[in-house]
Design an enzyme around this catalytic site. Structure first.
Site, PDB file in Angstrom:
ATOM      1  N   GLU A 147      31.910 -25.231 -11.793  1.00 28.36           N
ATOM      2  CA  GLU A 147      33.101 -25.754 -12.463  1.00 28.36           C
ATOM      3  C   GLU A 147      33.807 -24.635 -13.183  1.00 28.36           C
ATOM      4  OE1 GLU A 147      32.131 -28.841 -15.242  1.00 28.36           O
ATOM      5  OE2 GLU A 147      31.636 -30.279 -13.655  1.00 28.36           O
ATOM      6  N   HIS A 192      24.479 -28.337 -26.279  1.00 29.62           N
ATOM      7  CA  HIS A 192      24.910 -29.441 -25.415  1.00 29.62           C
ATOM      8  C   HIS A 192      24.315 -30.774 -25.813  1.00 29.62           C
ATOM      9  CE1 HIS A 192      26.835 -26.397 -23.116  1.00 29.62           C
ATOM     10  NE2 HIS A 192      25.691 -25.822 -22.788  1.00 29.62           N
ATOM     11  N   ARG A 221      24.128 -46.437 -18.514  1.00 32.23           N
ATOM     12  CA  ARG A 221      23.250 -47.086 -19.499  1.00 32.23           C
ATOM     13  C   ARG A 221      24.008 -47.202 -20.805  1.00 32.23           C
ATOM     14  NH1 ARG A 221      22.690 -42.524 -22.584  1.00 32.23           N
ATOM     15  NH2 ARG A 221      22.521 -40.604 -21.415  1.00 32.23           N
ATOM     16  N   LYS A 274      25.232 -35.253  -9.736  1.00 34.42           N
ATOM     17  CA  LYS A 274      26.553 -34.850 -10.220  1.00 34.42           C
ATOM     18  C   LYS A 274      27.504 -34.491  -9.079  1.00 34.42           C
ATOM     19  CE  LYS A 274      24.986 -32.793 -14.582  1.00 34.42           C
ATOM     20  NZ  LYS A 274      25.322 -33.562 -15.752  1.00 34.42           N
TER      21      LYS A 274
END
Ligand code: ADP
Length: 675
Positions: free
Chosen positions: A200, A235, A292, A116
């Protein structure tokens, strides 16, 4: 195009890929672990190979076994599906080394997005908007704390190597930072063997909006519009839809172009998804790219009329993208619901077991909605009735996808589709999905990732128990079943015309009444049906109703005091499963009286429930007519009259007034009287 491909996956996505390949004239090879020997995907493929024992590590993650199966069967390409090895750069590289085409991006593209932090650094360069935050290599806790302060709380700590929400922590204030960092790192280390994190800004009420992109080996990249996947629990996506409600054409184009820029910056080929997190005002930021096919790709197919798996095969075979950006358009609205074997009331704990009964809405499997026509529900499923849901793999059972001219129509169709699902054998989230779809927030398109949490009261209502309607329906279903049983027995009995066997559905005439006791959890319910010439009367929870009903193609139409409703009742052992408007109730038949039901042996009369004998109305030797009251029992503070199920002579009485009887205890014996 390839002649033969191997699908390195299982479940619904393996079935999905096999179907798409077959439509293109491509032969398919399925692989299976010992747990999946009889799985649906194995039967669907042209060939299948065993790749190992049930644990994913030994089978679906076993690169050597997969490549061996491909070699043995002469497959030319390998489709990884999603999950398992689909985003594993080593697998993509090993496929190429072994001479197989990996149906997906190049290993370098997977690697670029696999981390990430590194991905964010790349995206920054490509000019893709990022959530304000820190994604540097320096992982010194003091520096991270300082960066968190700069970002401003609340701050989100994410594992750089993350996925599936693991290693993620929200920090509300500086005081909690050090502790959260430590636990995020521990979790990341355990899950990914890598404890690096990024920071973040934690957005309040964000939406998850993702863009489907496609690249070919000629360097073309297009976007196939967006999906809103804001409805998540822990999530994980629960409901997905396309297009994203409320997104303007300008925002859509901006987001699409940002996604294309992201894909182009890493030379992306094949199907990919760029995930954005969007604020309520429409400002959006890059979150990550999934290299994907996504679970939720069908909603994109439903609004574009395209088959993304067929596109994947074409692009992997070196063909250019079938359409250019300006040729792409979408129509209407699509919603997907993921049906899981899990228990929402118990924190969504996965549920295992055998699918003893499975019924899905009528629909064409894998059909891509012809744009503009009212498509039925699409069901993408990897399981059949009788299959066993094991703890080895993801407990998703099926995906239900509907299309409508607009969101309102799609919502209505989703409600109907969910109401038609019947699953017995494992706990499922179907009822939870039905409530979520009908919730104020979702039906009003008031979307954000906290939708489930803030709608808790609506989504997890207290169990109200069985209603009178439920009890009427289950009693009606039981009577029909008994009538059918009696009819079958009559057919086989020596004297098919014996009056003992006349139990003919709604024309059944078994003396004055029929009593049934059903249990639901701890509670028991007594249901009495009185057969009167003018019709049937139902006594339940202290009320009396006029009851009528009929059955048509497995659907019961039940009417209580003239108010009719539809329900499906499925019997599984002593359990009756009622499926009604998306709700699933289980009522267990405790006992029945008044009909030749198993448990009441012909010639004997058993107590339908534990209780006390209040009165014995006959004496041994007495001749009684069918329907004559014999014994009065008191149970659950109510009186129940046990009546003669037929004419006969009382041979023996086993209890006196005042005695306690246990459930099923024979009260007296009735024998045939000879004239
Ligand atoms: P993972 O790869 O572990 O699934 P993601 O980065 O995709 O993690 O994030 C998962 C989910 O977490 C998102 O769909 C969103 O609901 C939530 N989320 C991620 N980043 C933020 C953020 N900055 N602010 C608020 N919520 C976030």
């Amino acid at each position: 195009m390839f002649r033969k491909i191997l699908i390195a996956n299982r479940g619904e996505i393996a079935c999905r890929v096999i179907t798409a390949a077959r439509a293109m004239g491509v032969r398919t090879v399925a692989v299976y672990s010992d747990a999946d020997r009889d799985a649906r995907h194995v039967g669907l493929a042209d060939e299948a190979r065993r790749i190992g024992t049930p644990e994913a590590r030994a089978s679906y993650l076993n690169i050597e076994a997969l490549l061996g199966a491909a070699r043995e069967t002469g497959a030319e390409a390998i489709h990884p599906g999603y999950g398992f090895l689909s985003e594993n750069e080593r697998f993509a590289a090993d496929c190429a080394k072994a001479g197989f085409v990996f149906i997906g991006p190049k290993p370098e593209a997977i690697a670029a997005m696999g981390d990430k932090s590194a991905a964010k650094r790349l995206m920054e360069k490509a000019g893709v908007p990022l959530v304000p935050g820190y994604h540097g290599e320096n992982q010194d806790p003091a520096l991270l704390l300082k960066e968190a302060g700069k970002i401003g709380y609340p701050v989100l700590i994410k594992a750089s190597a993350g996925g599936g929400g693991k290693g993620m922590r929200i920090v509300e204030a500086a005081a909690g930072f050090a502790g959260a960092l430590e636990s995020a790192r521990r979790e990341a280390k355990a899950a990914f063997g890598d404890d690096r994190v990024l920071l973040e800004k934690y957005l309040e009420r964000p939406r998850h909006i993702e863009v489907q992109v496609f690249g070919d080996t000629q360097g073309n990249v297009v976007y196939l519009f967006e999906r809103d996947c804001s409805v998540q629990r822990r999530h994980q996506k629960v409901l997905e839809e396309a297009p994203a409600p409320g997104l303007s054409a300008a925002q859509r184009m901006k987001m699409g172009q940002a996604a294309v820029a992201a894909a182009k910056s890493i030379g992306y080929t094949g199907a990919g998804t760029v995930e954005f997190i969007a604020a309520q005002d429409g400002t959006f930021y890059f979150m990550e790219m999934n290299t994907r096919l996504q679970v939720e790709h069908p909603v994109t197919e439903m609004i574009t009329g395209l088959d993304l798996v067929q596109w994947q095969l074409a692009v992997a075979a070196g063909e250019p993208l079938p359409l250019q950006q300006k040729q792409l358009a979408f129509n209407g609205h699509a919603i997907e619901a993921r049906i899981y074997a899990e228990n929402p009331a118990k924190g969504f704990l996965p549920s295992t077991g055998t699918l003893r009964h499975l019924r899905m809405p009528e629909g064409s499997e894998f059909r891509v909605a012809p744009t503009g026509s009212p498509a039925p529900a699409r069901v993408d499923s990897g399981v059949r009735q009788g299959d066993v849901i094991t703890p080895h793999y993801d407990p998703m059972l099926a995906k239900l996808i509907v299309w409508g001219e607009d969101r309102g129509v799609a919502l209505g169709r989703m409600r109907n589709a969910l109401a038609a699902v019947e699953i017995i054998g494992v706990s499922t989230n179907v009822e939870f999905l039905a409530r979520t779809v009908a919730s104020k927030a979702f039906s009003g398109a008031d979307l954000d990732t906290g939708l489930i949490e803030r709608s808790r009261a609506e989504l997890f209502p207290a169990d109200t128990g069985a209603s009178d309607e439920d009890l009427a329906a289950v009693a009606f279903a039981e009577l029909l079943a008994e009538a059918a049983l009696a009819a079958a027995q009559a057919k086989n009995s020596a004297d098919p015309h014996s009056p003992w066997n006349i139990v003919d559905g709604w024309r059944l005439n078994l003396g004055s009444h029929h009593e049934l006791v059903f249990a639901q959890g701890e509670k028991t319910h007594l249901v009495q049906i009185h057969f009167a010439p003018e019709g049937y009367r139902l006594s339940v929870s202290g009320r009396v109703y006029a009851l009528a009903g009929r059955e048509e193609a497995g659907v019961l139409q039940v009417s209580l005091d003239g108010a009719a409703f539809r329900v499906r009742a499925v019997r599984d052992g002593a359990d009756w499963h009622l499926f009604r408007d998306g709700a699933h109730r289980v009522l267990t038949l405790q006992s029945a009286q008044g009909a030749p039901e198993p448990g009441i042996v012909a010639g004997s009369l058993a107590a339908p429930m534990p209780g006390k004998v209040l009165q014995v109305l006959v004496q041994a030797g007495a001749k009684v007519a069918k329907g004559a009251p014999l014994v009065i029992l008191e149970a659950m503070k109510m009186e129940h009259t046990i009546a003669a199920p037929r004419d006969g002579r009382v041979a023996e009485i086993y209890f006196k007034a005042g005695e306690q009887v246990s459930e099923g205890a024979e009260l007296l014996r009735l024998e045939e009287s000879n004239g």
